[in-house]
Scaffold this motif. Structure first.
Motif, mmCIF file in Angstrom:
data_model
loop_
_atom_site.group_PDB
_atom_site.id
_atom_site.type_symbol
_atom_site.label_atom_id
_atom_site.label_comp_id
_atom_site.label_asym_id
_atom_site.label_seq_id
_atom_site.Cartn_x
_atom_site.Cartn_y
_atom_site.Cartn_z
ATOM 1 N N ARG A 78 -1.238 2.299 6.371
ATOM 2 C CA ARG A 78 -2.397 2.934 6.010
ATOM 3 C C ARG A 78 -2.846 2.732 4.015
ATOM 4 O O ARG A 78 -2.536 3.910 3.826
ATOM 5 C CB ARG A 78 -1.948 4.695 6.746
ATOM 6 C CG ARG A 78 -2.063 4.725 8.013
ATOM 7 C CD ARG A 78 -1.645 6.182 7.538
ATOM 8 N NE ARG A 78 -1.551 7.811 7.320
ATOM 9 C CZ ARG A 78 -1.868 8.734 7.165
ATOM 10 N NH1 ARG A 78 -3.191 9.102 8.242
ATOM 11 N NH2 ARG A 78 -1.304 9.445 6.022
ATOM 12 N N ARG A 79 -3.667 1.712 5.071
ATOM 13 C CA ARG A 79 -3.500 0.955 2.912
ATOM 14 C C ARG A 79 -5.158 2.543 2.757
ATOM 15 O O ARG A 79 -5.943 1.582 2.801
ATOM 16 C CB ARG A 79 -3.712 -0.309 2.842
ATOM 17 C CG ARG A 79 -2.166 -0.428 3.163
ATOM 18 C CD ARG A 79 -2.661 -2.389 3.114
ATOM 19 N NE ARG A 79 -3.333 -2.727 4.497
ATOM 20 C CZ ARG A 79 -2.920 -2.887 5.581
ATOM 21 N NH1 ARG A 79 -1.465 -2.757 5.703
ATOM 22 N NH2 ARG A 79 -3.276 -3.490 6.899
ATOM 23 N N ILE A 80 -5.492 2.847 1.709
ATOM 24 C CA ILE A 80 -6.282 3.530 1.507
ATOM 25 C C ILE A 80 -6.595 3.799 -0.670
ATOM 26 O O ILE A 80 -5.895 4.257 -1.215
ATOM 27 C CB ILE A 80 -6.985 4.632 1.691
ATOM 28 C CG1 ILE A 80 -6.076 5.311 2.827
ATOM 29 C CG2 ILE A 80 -7.654 5.466 0.956
ATOM 30 C CD1 ILE A 80 -5.901 6.702 3.502
ATOM 31 N N PRO A 81 -6.949 1.964 -1.062
ATOM 32 C CA PRO A 81 -6.163 1.947 -2.580
ATOM 33 C C PRO A 81 -7.404 2.656 -3.768
ATOM 34 O O PRO A 81 -8.052 2.414 -3.992
ATOM 35 C CB PRO A 81 -6.559 0.357 -2.510
ATOM 36 C CG PRO A 81 -7.940 0.292 -1.406
ATOM 37 C CD PRO A 81 -7.971 0.849 -0.110
ATOM 38 N N PRO A 83 -6.900 5.866 -5.953
ATOM 39 C CA PRO A 83 -5.887 7.528 -6.385
ATOM 40 C C PRO A 83 -5.981 8.572 -5.504
ATOM 41 O O PRO A 83 -6.864 9.354 -5.093
ATOM 42 C CB PRO A 83 -6.372 7.391 -7.934
ATOM 43 C CG PRO A 83 -7.133 5.974 -8.483
ATOM 44 C CD PRO A 83 -7.654 5.668 -7.143
ATOM 45 N N ASP A 86 -4.204 6.898 -2.039
ATOM 46 C CA ASP A 86 -3.215 6.018 -1.366
ATOM 47 C C ASP A 86 -1.524 6.748 -0.912
ATOM 48 O O ASP A 86 -0.768 6.300 -0.327
ATOM 49 C CB ASP A 86 -2.865 5.239 -2.953
ATOM 50 C CG ASP A 86 -2.698 5.878 -4.041
ATOM 51 O OD1 ASP A 86 -2.287 6.847 -3.919
ATOM 52 O OD2 ASP A 86 -2.050 4.851 -4.783
ATOM 53 N N GLY A 89 -1.845 8.504 2.060
ATOM 54 C CA GLY A 89 -2.271 6.946 3.418
ATOM 55 C C GLY A 89 -0.426 7.191 3.682
ATOM 56 O O GLY A 89 -0.348 6.717 4.658
ATOM 57 N N VAL A 90 0.405 6.676 2.648
ATOM 58 C CA VAL A 90 1.742 6.026 2.799
ATOM 59 C C VAL A 90 2.053 7.287 3.314
ATOM 60 O O VAL A 90 3.443 7.468 4.510
ATOM 61 C CB VAL A 90 2.590 5.800 1.524
ATOM 62 C CG1 VAL A 90 3.829 6.403 2.398
ATOM 63 C CG2 VAL A 90 1.924 4.287 1.338
ATOM 64 N N GLN A 123 1.163 -7.918 4.290
ATOM 65 C CA GLN A 123 0.637 -6.416 3.728
ATOM 66 C C GLN A 123 1.543 -5.424 4.435
ATOM 67 O O GLN A 123 1.968 -4.539 3.143
ATOM 68 C CB GLN A 123 -0.689 -5.733 4.134
ATOM 69 C CG GLN A 123 -1.789 -7.410 3.499
ATOM 70 C CD GLN A 123 -1.852 -7.855 4.080
ATOM 71 O OE1 GLN A 123 -1.060 -8.244 5.080
ATOM 72 N NE2 GLN A 123 -2.901 -7.985 3.883
ATOM 73 N N ALA A 127 4.511 -3.265 2.424
ATOM 74 C CA ALA A 127 4.726 -1.649 2.141
ATOM 75 C C ALA A 127 5.497 -1.126 2.725
ATOM 76 O O ALA A 127 6.948 -0.082 2.651
ATOM 77 C CB ALA A 127 3.658 -1.406 3.048
#
Length: 204
Positions: A78-81, A83, A86, A89-90, A123, A127
């Motif tokens: 779950r990559r949400i770059p 602030p 992120d 998402g993790v 990726q 992670a």
């Protein structure tokens, strides 16, 4: 805790258990979230046990057939770059701590990383390394999210079917070992339920 209050995630609704379009088992985070929420609403349990298979990292000491208790869970895909998003998402969460259970049954303890794919792209690998994962699955962090939302403790019992950082193709190794590892998981889950039965949460 009683057996009935403890072992809750086997839900009988066939529309959740199998995909109506393909007929295969419903795997991944969406069905896991749904069955967890439905089970918690229907059964009001004291504790959730998520027992399932996983990939394991040989670099962290995992071997085929090992059964782990997860200490922590997180997503790796779950990559949400942005602030804060992120971190959302993790979705890092701690599993319910069961030191007496781990000691009594001599179970390995490690961190669990969850994603919706059986294979691994670079990726995802990065992670999982960031998550310090020992094992990876396709439902744990989603179950942890729902359990946290509804304030029910959850423990994760994961049996290793394939070696993520090994030489064999994941799908091939998974299918080769699934039957034997599922048997080992069944035995471990039975031991866990027997240990938990009649104890309070603080005794686990």
């Amino acid at each position: 805790l009683s057996f009935q209050a403890t072992y809750t995630l086997k839900f009988s609704a066939t529309e959740i258990g199998n995909c109506s379009l393909s007929g295969v088992d419903s795997v991944g985070t969406v069905p896991a979230s749904l069955v967890t929420y439905a089970s918690l609403q229907a059964l009001q349990p004291d504790l959730i046990i998520n027992a399932g298979t996983s990939g394991g990292f040989k670099e962290k000491g995992a071997c085929i057939g090992d059964v782990y208790l997860a200490s922590d869970v997180a997503f790796h895909d779950r990559r949400i770059p942005i602030p804060v998003f992120d971190l959302y998402g993790v979705g890092s969460r701690q599993a319910f701590s069961t030191p007496n259970l781990a000691k009594e049954l001599n179970l390995k303890v490690g961190k669990l990383s969850t994603g919706d794919s059986l294979d691994m792209i670079p990726q995802d690998e990065a992670a999982m390394l960031a998550n310090e994962a020992t094992v990876k699955d396709m439902e744990g962090a989603a179950i942890a999210y729902v359990a946290d939302l509804l304030k029910v403790p959850v423990i994760f019992l994961k049996a290793v079917t394939d070696i993520v950082d090994g030489d064999k193709p994941t799908a091939e190794e998974f299918l080769q070992n699934l039957a034997a590892v599922t048997l080992a998981l069944d035995q471990a889950a039975t031991q866990v339920v027997n240990f938990i039965n009649g104890k309070s949460l603080s005794e686990l």
